[in-house]
Structures are given as structure tokens and as C-alpha cells.
Design an enzyme around this catalytic site. Structure first.
Site, short mmCIF file in Angstrom:
data_model
loop_
_atom_site.label_atom_id
_atom_site.label_comp_id
_atom_site.label_asym_id
_atom_site.label_seq_id
_atom_site.Cartn_x
_atom_site.Cartn_y
_atom_site.Cartn_z
N THR A 205 65.86 32.14 66.53
CA THR A 205 65.55 31.85 67.92
C THR A 205 66.74 32.25 68.78
O THR A 205 67.87 32.22 68.33
CB THR A 205 65.28 30.33 68.07
N ARG A 233 50.67 26.92 66.19
CA ARG A 233 51.86 26.11 65.95
C ARG A 233 52.82 26.23 67.13
O ARG A 233 53.07 27.33 67.62
CB ARG A 233 52.56 26.56 64.67
N GLY A 256 66.93 26.22 65.05
CA GLY A 256 66.90 25.68 63.70
C GLY A 256 65.53 25.17 63.32
O GLY A 256 64.51 25.71 63.74
N GLY A 258 62.52 23.52 63.71
CA GLY A 258 61.87 23.03 64.91
C GLY A 258 61.35 21.62 64.82
O GLY A 258 61.51 20.81 65.75
#
Length: 334
Positions: A205, A233, A256, A258
Site C-alpha cells: 500500500t 473486500r 500492513g 488491513g
């Protein structure tokens, strides 16, 4: 005296076996985006404009998992999500499930500034994007050949591949099939998440936080999610207070696992520790990472209104960089 500062991240959970050429490629992209953001702040740009600009650049470059180069759903499509927040008045905007918007972070800003809402998703977000005249592209623009190969391997192993660019221990290269298959259907001794075997965690991310010369803080985060994720999702990146948060005291962007970040409302927790307990920004980041994630793996970057920068993670590494008005600049992984 207020001083500007900026920090950027490209994902937490880097494996030590990541080939050097991959490491250097990521460093170059982060350094380029960080330099552009610092130059803009130096010229008097607002923190909000800077975090949007930097994340747009990271979405456009396929090195990280955001925008072009995003991870694929189990159906082989891209469903991207992003959020942005202005510490001045805690204004925010977020989008999820967008598949044809070239730069989701800019759509998130439009949600904040031109809609009566804070969060739009899927068909509604796409319709709003068309109404606003943002740049749209076919879903195929975001899909790379490498990601198609990763999805195939993830399906064959019945797994969610958290970092499809990082080899598992024992794999020779990132292109080694041994390193790309996360786990067998029975788990193969690997950790599990929601009943599914997973590989090394590192979603890549992207995010940016900044404070400008007026003391105004802002944060933005963007991602393509997880390889072979279920359609629909939604992770932490578009959730205000979890993956992204900004207030008058500070700005935070997380990366990281989620689900762990969502449970801990990690970004808001950092800000609360600063606002209500009077902790310094480094103390707040350290406490949140150590005490709020339980067994989850994650990292975050943060800046304060006074120009402090703090970065923390409980993974082996995190792609990250920062620059300050004093002339300090650093890009690091480990």
C-alpha cells in the site's frame, strides 16, 4: 516555529530475501516522489495538495500496489481504494471498489470537496467520477502481466498472496514459482487468515503525510488490496481512523495487515495519544504499534503540526522515506 515535513511509505513487511534490484527500484520511486513533495512544500504548497500529488505519482508507477500495478481480485479484476484527509476541520473523502479511475486518491478528494458525503464505493463512486470528469481508463490499464501470473499461482495454491513480489524463504528470485505460491490448501505450515493460508505479509500500500509551513497537516493512502482477494473486500486504506487520519495535531497513514489495522483503529489511536495523553509523536507511534495491533503486522508514518516525523513498524521492514525543512532526507527499507 512551524516547519514543513513530509513522509511517504510503500508498504510494510518486506522480506530480507527481496532482490537488491527490487529494493533499489522501490527506493528510486520513493526518492523521486519524496523530492517532488518536498519541493512543493518548500515553494509554499499546502499539505493537502502535496499528499494528493505524491500519492498520484505512486498510483501511476506500477512498482507499488496502488493504481497501475494493483493486486487482482479472484476474478482477475482490479478494485482500488483510497482516502485523503485534511487536518484542518477533519474533512475527509474516501472511495472503494473503483476499477476505471486512473487516480483513486484524486477521486477521494473530490468526494470530500464536491459531494455531500465522505465515502463512495463501487458503482456509485464510478458514477460520481464520470460526473466530475476525472480521467478514466479501461480496467486493463491497471493489470500487469506479472500480476496475472501471480493470480494464477495464488489460485492454484488456494491462497491469498499478500506480497506477490516478495519470495518466500528458500526462493531464488521474485520470479521463482517457489516464492510466489503462498501455501497449499491444507496450509502447509504457514500462518492462516480467516481460514485461508497466507504467505509473507507485505501489501505494498502507498501513503503520504505532510505538514506545511502554516502547520496544516494532511494524509492520503491508496491501495489495490490483496492478490486473489474476494470481490468486494474493503481494507483499512479507505477507512478514516484506521488506515488514514489527520487532525490539527498530526497526520497518519498506515500499511500492513488491513484487518488488524481496522480492529485497532490504528491511525486514530496515534492521534488520540498525542491529543489526549500529551505524548510526543514518536512516543505515540511506538505505543500504538506495540500495544494496539495484538498479533497483527503493520507499519505507519506520521507528521506533527510542529514538523516532527515518526515512523514505526513491527515487520522486518517497511518501504519509507521522509524529508524536513531542516534539509534532512532519507529513504529506507529495513
Amino acid at each position: 516555529m512551524v516547519r514543513w515535513a513530509i513522509a511517504v511509505h510503500g508498504g510494510a513487511g518486506v522480506d530480507p530475501a527481496l532482490p537488491v534490484e527490487r529494493q533499489e527500484e522501490a527506493r528510486r520511486v520513493l526518492a523521486r516522489c519524496l523530492s517532488a513533495g518536498a519541493a512543493a512544500l518548500r515553494s509554499g504548497a499546502s499539505a493537502l495538495d502535496v499528499v494528493e500529488m505524491v500519492v498520484r505519482e505512486l498510483e501511476t508507477d506500477p512498482v507499488f500496489n496502488a493504481g497501475r500495478g494493483s493486486a487482482l481480485t479472484r476474478n482477475g479484476t482490479v478494485e482500488m481504494e483510497s482516502s485523503i484527509m485534511d487536518g484542518l476541520g477533519r474533512r475527509c473523502g474516501a472511495v472503494s471498489g473503483v476499477s476505471t479511475v486512473k487516480n483513486p486518491v484524486s477521486l477521494a478528494r473530490l468526494v470530500m470537496e464536491r459531494s455531500p458525503h465522505s465515502y463512495l464505493a463501487f458503482d456509485g463512486a464510478e458514477e460520481f467520477a464520470r460526473e466530475q470528469g476525472v480521467e478514466m481508463v479501461d480496467n486493463s490499464y491497471f493489470i500487469t502481466e506479472e500480476n496475472l501470473r501471480m493470480l494464477k499461482l495464488a489460485k492454484e495454491s488456494n491462497s491469498i498472496v499478500f506480497d506477490y513480489r516478495v519470495p518466500l524463504p528458500g526462493a531464488d528470485t521474485c520470479n521463482s514459482s517457489a516464492g510466489l505460491v503462498a501455501a497449499k490448501a491444507d496450509g502447509g505450515g504457514l500462518p492462516m487468515m480467516n481460514g485461508l493460508p497466507i504467505s509473507i505479509y507485505s501489501p505494498e500500500t502507498v501513503g503520504c503525510v505532510a505538514v506545511d509551513g502554516t502547520g496544516r497537516c494532511a494524509a492520503a493512502t491508496s491501495t489495490g488490496g490483496l492478490m486473489n482477494k474476494m470481490n468486494g473486500r474493503i481494507g483499512d486504506s479507505p477507512l478514516i481512523g484506521s488506515g488514514t487520519y489527520a487532525c490539527q495535531a498530526c497526520a497518519v497513514s498506515c500499511t500492513g495487515e488491513g484487518e488488524a489495522i481496522i480492529r485497532s483503529t490504528l491511525a486514530r489511536d496515534v492521534a488520540a495519544l498525542v491529543e489526549y495523553k500529551g505524548l510526543s509523536l514518536p512516543e505515540a507511534v511506538d505505543q500504538a504499534v506495540k500495544e494496539r495491533l495484538d498479533e497483527g503486522k503493520a507499519g505507519l508514518i506520521a507528521v506533527s503540526r510542529n514538523g516532527e516525523v515518526a515512523m514505526g513498524f513491527n515487520t522486518v521492514g517497511m518501504f519509507r522515506g521522509c524529508a524536513t525543512e531542516e534539509g534532512f532526507m532519507e529513504v529506507a527499507i529495513w
